[in-house]
Design a protein around this motif. Structure first.
Motif, PDB file in Angstrom:
ATOM      1  N   ALA A  85      47.073  35.540  15.700  1.00  0.00           N
ATOM      2  CA  ALA A  85      46.094  34.494  15.415  1.00  0.00           C
ATOM      3  C   ALA A  85      46.343  33.231  16.229  1.00  0.00           C
ATOM      4  N   ILE A  86      47.593  32.817  16.392  1.00  0.00           N
ATOM      5  CA  ILE A  86      47.847  31.562  17.117  1.00  0.00           C
ATOM      6  C   ILE A  86      47.481  31.663  18.583  1.00  0.00           C
ATOM      7  N   GLY A  87      47.444  32.879  19.101  1.00  0.00           N
ATOM      8  CA  GLY A  87      47.033  33.054  20.492  1.00  0.00           C
ATOM      9  C   GLY A  87      45.559  32.772  20.718  1.00  0.00           C
ATOM     10  N   LYS A  88      44.796  32.664  19.626  1.00  0.00           N
ATOM     11  CA  LYS A  88      43.361  32.405  19.729  1.00  0.00           C
ATOM     12  C   LYS A  88      43.005  30.926  19.586  1.00  0.00           C
ATOM     13  N   LEU A  89      44.008  30.075  19.296  1.00  0.00           N
ATOM     14  CA  LEU A  89      43.737  28.651  19.142  1.00  0.00           C
ATOM     15  C   LEU A  89      43.142  28.071  20.407  1.00  0.00           C
ATOM     16  N   LYS A  90      42.139  27.220  20.252  1.00  0.00           N
ATOM     17  CA  LYS A  90      41.399  26.683  21.395  1.00  0.00           C
ATOM     18  C   LYS A  90      42.122  25.481  22.013  1.00  0.00           C
ATOM     19  N   ASP A  91      41.732  25.164  23.243  1.00  0.00           N
ATOM     20  CA  ASP A  91      42.369  24.077  23.981  1.00  0.00           C
ATOM     21  C   ASP A  91      42.136  22.709  23.353  1.00  0.00           C
ATOM     22  N   ASP A  92      41.077  22.579  22.541  1.00  0.00           N
ATOM     23  CA  ASP A  92      40.788  21.257  21.993  1.00  0.00           C
ATOM     24  C   ASP A  92      41.595  20.948  20.725  1.00  0.00           C
ATOM     25  N   ILE A  93      42.535  21.827  20.348  1.00  0.00           N
ATOM     26  CA  ILE A  93      43.458  21.507  19.261  1.00  0.00           C
ATOM     27  C   ILE A  93      44.379  20.378  19.733  1.00  0.00           C
ATOM     28  N   SER A  94      44.539  19.338  18.940  1.00  0.00           N
ATOM     29  CA  SER A  94      45.346  18.179  19.336  1.00  0.00           C
ATOM     30  C   SER A  94      46.828  18.406  19.024  1.00  0.00           C
ATOM     31  N   SER A  95      47.660  17.529  19.572  1.00  0.00           N
ATOM     32  CA  SER A  95      49.097  17.647  19.327  1.00  0.00           C
ATOM     33  C   SER A  95      49.426  17.469  17.848  1.00  0.00           C
ATOM     34  N   LEU A  96      48.725  16.562  17.177  1.00  0.00           N
ATOM     35  CA  LEU A  96      48.971  16.362  15.748  1.00  0.00           C
ATOM     36  C   LEU A  96      48.566  17.587  14.936  1.00  0.00           C
ATOM     37  N   GLU A  97      47.486  18.243  15.359  1.00  0.00           N
ATOM     38  CA  GLU A  97      47.076  19.463  14.667  1.00  0.00           C
ATOM     39  C   GLU A  97      48.103  20.568  14.890  1.00  0.00           C
ATOM     40  N   TYR A  98      48.618  20.666  16.132  1.00  0.00           N
ATOM     41  CA  TYR A  98      49.688  21.630  16.390  1.00  0.00           C
ATOM     42  C   TYR A  98      50.901  21.326  15.519  1.00  0.00           C
ATOM     43  N   SER A  99      51.200  20.041  15.363  1.00  0.00           N
ATOM     44  CA  SER A  99      52.335  19.634  14.542  1.00  0.00           C
ATOM     45  C   SER A  99      52.156  20.109  13.104  1.00  0.00           C
ATOM     46  N   ARG A 100      50.946  19.946  12.569  1.00  0.00           N
ATOM     47  CA  ARG A 100      50.689  20.380  11.188  1.00  0.00           C
ATOM     48  C   ARG A 100      50.787  21.901  11.061  1.00  0.00           C
ATOM     49  N   ILE A 101      50.266  22.605  12.056  1.00  0.00           N
ATOM     50  CA  ILE A 101      50.343  24.071  12.041  1.00  0.00           C
ATOM     51  C   ILE A 101      51.801  24.519  12.034  1.00  0.00           C
ATOM     52  N   ILE A 102      52.606  23.889  12.874  1.00  0.00           N
ATOM     53  CA  ILE A 102      54.030  24.233  12.952  1.00  0.00           C
ATOM     54  C   ILE A 102      54.730  23.931  11.629  1.00  0.00           C
ATOM     55  N   ASP A 103      54.451  22.773  11.054  1.00  0.00           N
ATOM     56  CA  ASP A 103      55.085  22.408   9.789  1.00  0.00           C
ATOM     57  C   ASP A 103      54.767  23.407   8.683  1.00  0.00           C
ATOM     58  N   LYS A 104      53.521  23.891   8.652  1.00  0.00           N
ATOM     59  CA  LYS A 104      53.082  24.769   7.566  1.00  0.00           C
ATOM     60  C   LYS A 104      53.452  26.237   7.781  1.00  0.00           C
ATOM     61  N   LEU A 105      53.443  26.691   9.042  1.00  0.00           N
ATOM     62  CA  LEU A 105      53.515  28.132   9.292  1.00  0.00           C
ATOM     63  C   LEU A 105      54.761  28.589  10.030  1.00  0.00           C
ATOM     64  N   GLN A 106      55.692  27.689  10.343  1.00  0.00           N
ATOM     65  CA  GLN A 106      56.816  28.052  11.209  1.00  0.00           C
ATOM     66  C   GLN A 106      57.642  29.210  10.666  1.00  0.00           C
ATOM     67  N   MET A 107      57.777  29.321   9.327  1.00  0.00           N
ATOM     68  CA  MET A 107      58.613  30.376   8.774  1.00  0.00           C
ATOM     69  C   MET A 107      57.986  31.756   8.920  1.00  0.00           C
ATOM     70  N   GLN A 108      56.696  31.809   9.201  1.00  0.00           N
ATOM     71  CA  GLN A 108      56.017  33.096   9.367  1.00  0.00           C
ATOM     72  C   GLN A 108      55.975  33.548  10.818  1.00  0.00           C
ATOM     73  N   LEU A 109      56.368  32.664  11.730  1.00  0.00           N
ATOM     74  CA  LEU A 109      56.183  32.925  13.153  1.00  0.00           C
ATOM     75  C   LEU A 109      57.395  33.582  13.794  1.00  0.00           C
ATOM     76  N   GLU A 110      57.111  34.481  14.730  1.00  0.00           N
ATOM     77  CA  GLU A 110      58.169  35.023  15.561  1.00  0.00           C
ATOM     78  C   GLU A 110      58.613  33.954  16.559  1.00  0.00           C
ATOM     79  N   LYS A 111      59.787  34.140  17.109  1.00  0.00           N
ATOM     80  CA  LYS A 111      60.372  33.135  18.001  1.00  0.00           C
ATOM     81  C   LYS A 111      59.444  32.798  19.164  1.00  0.00           C
ATOM     82  N   GLY A 112      58.908  33.799  19.818  1.00  0.00           N
ATOM     83  CA  GLY A 112      58.046  33.555  20.980  1.00  0.00           C
ATOM     84  C   GLY A 112      56.800  32.768  20.623  1.00  0.00           C
ATOM     85  N   SER A 113      56.210  33.091  19.488  1.00  0.00           N
ATOM     86  CA  SER A 113      55.008  32.389  19.051  1.00  0.00           C
ATOM     87  C   SER A 113      55.315  30.938  18.691  1.00  0.00           C
ATOM     88  N   LEU A 114      56.456  30.721  18.047  1.00  0.00           N
ATOM     89  CA  LEU A 114      56.849  29.370  17.672  1.00  0.00           C
ATOM     90  C   LEU A 114      57.104  28.507  18.901  1.00  0.00           C
TER      91      LEU A 114
END
Length: 447
Positions: free
Chosen positions: A332-361
């Protein structure tokens, strides 16, 4: 034999007690007695439900009840059949029950009459077969006896309470003083006790269609003003059905083709005005039942495409609803669009990091840093570095120095990150170093 029947679920005490005799007759093979007893239960049960529904203003049948009561006062047993007919006719004429249940009642009456008056119907040897009696028992139990009352038009019946109930204010939700979960629980607690537990499958379908129309398919000033209120009722109803294991009764209920793409959007959070959140509310509804997604796809391609594309354009929507179209978060994260902001990426990482494989993180971390603006971005840089350090603190054993070379290079090239006048800059670099990462090759990052 009757594994799904629980006598305690029968609402009426008298019906519950007499239903045991129906089952006893059935198990002893006395199928005529089962039919006769069950018929008496049905007539009495429906009559008492009419009284309850009239009292609670679910339907207006005062006139019909008075007629029935006058017949009963005469004490003429010959007229009881007209009472039975009158009761069935009220349910039919006022469309309180759905047509299959009405058909069941009239057919059941025919079978009962054959059992009670075989000579009159020239059925002197008539006896219902086991399978026929079994089906009568199961359907009448499920469609009549376990229902407290029937609501012809549930939203209309609920309208006074909807207008007078003190609903949570969406503004408290927007500023973080409340949450959709807390607000839904409050609404569900009240409407479940007073309405949901009385409702038939048909009632739920009608209410579902009405509430969807009032939250996502139309937009007027009045609908927008009441949108959160109606969505909370819808959400609480869906939660109730989920707990009951009855989500599938809403399959193929709603006409998704009526949804219009141009009103499916979410407003920016402005707590001083009425908000419009049709897009996120639609996502929430779709999450309850995977069949809804397929129904939308097959009937409204334009809206389906918008829903799918929009999910990967907004970080807050992605965090909550990514499972609508993907089973694997790393896909799913490979489908994120270019217009996602750094703050939005930050929130995604904060919420989902434990579910992510190393490469995706690592991919998300790099995208987050790349999106930090080159100007006026000190606060954004602080936020992103905080998220970055949190990840390293948790994943130190798996994320090595060589994994971060590209990200450290980006740090070293963006003044918003390395500028000494940025607050917290030195502390953040020190925290990275304390975790065992070497920043010596990045001159802008060392003190």
């Amino acid at each position: 034999m009757f594994g799904k029947i629980e006598i305690n679920k029968i609402k009426n005490v008298s019906s519950r007690k007499n239903f045991e005799y129906v089952l006893q007759s059935y198990y002893s093979g006395n199928y005529k007695a089962s039919i006769l007893l069950l018929y008496n239960i049905v007539v009495n049960d429906l009559y008492e439900k009419l009284q309850l529904m009239n009292e609670k203003n679910y339907i207006n049948c005062k006139k019909e009840l008075e007629e029935i009561e006058n017949i009963l006062k005469d004490g003429d047993a010959k007229k009881y059949s007209s009472v039975e007919e009158k009761i069935f006719d009220v349910y039919k004429d006022k469309k309180v029950l759905n047509q299959p249940t009405i058909d069941l009642l009239y057919f059941f009456k025919e079978v009962r009459n054959k059992c009670a008056h075989p000579f009159f119907f020239k059925e002197s040897e008539y006896s219902p077969i086991e399978e026929e009696v079994y089906l009568f028992i199961v359907r009448i139990y499920n469609e009549i006896l376990i229902i407290d009352a029937f609501l012809k038009d549930p939203y209309s019946v609920m309208k006074d309470d909807i207008e007078n109930f003190k609903f949570p204010d969406i503004r408290a939700n927007l500023v973080g003083a409340s949450s959709l979960r807390k607000d839904t629980d409050k609404v569900k607690k009240y409407f479940e006790v007073k309405y949901f537990r009385f409702m038939t499958n048909s009632n739920f379908k009608k209410l579902f269609k009405t509430l969807l129309d009032l939250t996502i398919s139309k937009k007027t000033d009045e609908i927008q003003k009441e949108q959160y209120k109606n969505f909370l009722i819808l959400n609480s109803m869906l939660e109730y059905l989920k707990v009951q294991g009855k989500e599938n009764i809403l399959n193929n209920t709603y006409n998704w083709s009526k949804l219009k793409s141009d009103i499916l959007y979410d407003d920016d959070n402005d707590i001083f005005s009425d908000e419009w959140f049709a897009l996120s509310y639609l996502y929430k509804v779709l999450m309850y039942n995977s069949n809804f997604v397929e129904e939308l796809k097959s009937t409204n391609e334009i809206v389906y495409n918008k829903v799918e594309v929009s999910l990967y354009q907004k970080g807050n929507l992605f965090i909550e609803f990514w499972q609508l179209f993907d089973y694997d978060i790393n896909v799913a994260i490979g489908k994120l669009k270019d217009d996602i902001s750094s703050l939005e990426y930050s929130r995604i990482i904060d919420k989902l990091q434990m579910q992510l494989e190393k490469g995706s993180l690592l991919q998300l971390l790099k995208r987050m840093v790349e999106k930090i603006p080159a100007f006026d971005g000190y606060d954004i840089a602080n936020n992103c570095l905080t998220s970055f350090i949190k990840v390293l603190s948790v994943k130190r054993d798996t994320i090595q120095q060589e994994d971060l070379e590209d990200i450290f290079s980006l740090f070293n090239e963006n003044r918003q990150i390395y500028d000494k006048t940025r607050s917290n800059r030195d502390n953040q670099m020190l925290e990275i170093a304390k975790l065992g990462y070497d920043l010596s090759e990045y001159p802008n990052l060392i003190r």
